[in-house]
Motif scaffolding. Structure first.
Motif, PDB file in Angstrom:
ATOM      1  N   SER A   1       8.610 131.182  10.624  1.00  0.00           N
ATOM      2  CA  SER A   1       9.039 132.575  10.690  1.00  0.00           C
ATOM      3  C   SER A   1      10.355 132.671  11.442  1.00  0.00           C
ATOM      4  CB  SER A   1       7.963 133.414  11.389  1.00  0.00           C
ATOM      5  OG  SER A   1       7.647 132.881  12.663  1.00  0.00           O
ATOM      6  N   GLY A   2      11.193 133.611  10.998  1.00  0.00           N
ATOM      7  CA  GLY A   2      12.471 133.865  11.657  1.00  0.00           C
ATOM      8  C   GLY A   2      12.505 135.297  12.161  1.00  0.00           C
ATOM      9  N   SER A   3      13.082 135.489  13.335  1.00  0.00           N
ATOM     10  CA  SER A   3      13.007 136.784  13.994  1.00  0.00           C
ATOM     11  C   SER A   3      14.353 137.221  14.560  1.00  0.00           C
ATOM     12  CB  SER A   3      11.977 136.706  15.128  1.00  0.00           C
ATOM     13  OG  SER A   3      12.009 137.835  15.960  1.00  0.00           O
ATOM     14  N   PHE A   4      14.426 138.518  14.812  1.00  0.00           N
ATOM     15  CA  PHE A   4      15.580 139.084  15.495  1.00  0.00           C
ATOM     16  C   PHE A   4      15.685 138.542  16.922  1.00  0.00           C
ATOM     17  CE2 PHE A   4      18.190 142.704  17.088  1.00  0.00           C
ATOM     18  CZ  PHE A   4      19.185 142.629  16.140  1.00  0.00           C
TER      19      PHE A   4
ATOM     20  N   ASP B   1      23.161 132.141  20.439  1.00  0.00           N
ATOM     21  CA  ASP B   1      23.276 133.544  20.865  1.00  0.00           C
ATOM     22  C   ASP B   1      24.630 134.127  20.500  1.00  0.00           C
ATOM     23  OD1 ASP B   1      20.703 133.706  21.877  1.00  0.00           O
ATOM     24  OD2 ASP B   1      21.305 133.002  23.862  1.00  0.00           O
ATOM     25  N   GLU B   2      25.678 133.313  20.549  1.00  0.00           N
ATOM     26  CA  GLU B   2      27.017 133.811  20.264  1.00  0.00           C
ATOM     27  C   GLU B   2      27.322 133.867  18.774  1.00  0.00           C
ATOM     28  OE1 GLU B   2      29.490 131.185  22.491  1.00  0.00           O
ATOM     29  OE2 GLU B   2      28.673 131.854  24.403  1.00  0.00           O
ATOM     30  N   GLU B   3      26.790 132.909  17.996  1.00  0.00           N
ATOM     31  CA  GLU B   3      27.158 132.817  16.587  1.00  0.00           C
ATOM     32  C   GLU B   3      26.108 133.355  15.620  1.00  0.00           C
ATOM     33  OE1 GLU B   3      28.485 128.887  15.651  1.00  0.00           O
ATOM     34  OE2 GLU B   3      29.714 128.753  17.449  1.00  0.00           O
ATOM     35  N   ASP B   4      24.856 133.475  16.037  1.00  0.00           N
ATOM     36  CA  ASP B   4      23.799 133.941  15.139  1.00  0.00           C
ATOM     37  C   ASP B   4      23.297 135.338  15.521  1.00  0.00           C
ATOM     38  OD1 ASP B   4      23.807 131.613  13.571  1.00  0.00           O
ATOM     39  OD2 ASP B   4      22.474 130.597  14.973  1.00  0.00           O
ATOM     40  N   ASN B   5      22.774 135.468  16.734  1.00  0.00           N
ATOM     41  CA  ASN B   5      22.310 136.752  17.261  1.00  0.00           C
ATOM     42  C   ASN B   5      21.091 137.314  16.531  1.00  0.00           C
ATOM     43  OD1 ASN B   5      22.627 138.608  19.337  1.00  0.00           O
ATOM     44  ND2 ASN B   5      23.665 140.048  17.996  1.00  0.00           N
TER      45      ASN B   5
END
Length: 124
Positions: A56-59, A82-86
């Motif tokens: 699973s992928g999440s915000f 954190d800087e490139e995906d968020n």
């Protein structure tokens, strides 16, 4: 397989029986909304036999791997940048074919994911 996965704004991942419409299992651990769910090609061996793995992928900017037979703990967590995906919006497992210098063909299993800030990443 007569099951389907769902991700939710309540931060959970759920496994459902298609025929009955009943929830089979709930997986908790994300700390933000779940946007992407996928059956993984991985199978793990444990004391009660083989078990399928879902992810699973999440915000919350993580991709989590779960054993379908147990929702106690995640099997593995991948943290996005954190800087490139968020935040993780989608994910998919793909097989890529490649040739080496001797023209031998091999196949690599890769996981691709898309993020809030736009990049598509390939892990493999």
């Amino acid at each position: 397989m007569n099951t389907i996965l769902s991700g939710s704004f309540d931060k959970s991942v759920r496994l459902w029986d298609i025929r009955s419409g009943e929830q089979i299992q709930v997986f908790n651990g994300h700390i933000d909304q779940v946007f992407a769910v996928e059956y993984s090609p991985f199978v793990i061996k444990n004391s009660i036999g083989n078990s399928n793995v879902i992810c699973s992928g999440s915000f919350d900017n993580t991709i989590r791997f779960w054993d379908i037979r147990s929702n106690k703990n995640e099997l593995y967590i991948i943290k996005g940048s954190d800087e490139e995906d968020n935040g993780i919006l989608c994910l998919k497992f793909i097989v890529l074919k490649k040739k080496d210098n001797a023209k031998n063909i091999t196949y690599d299993l890769n996981m691709c994911y898309g993020s809030v800030k736009g990049p598509i990443r390939i892990c493999g």
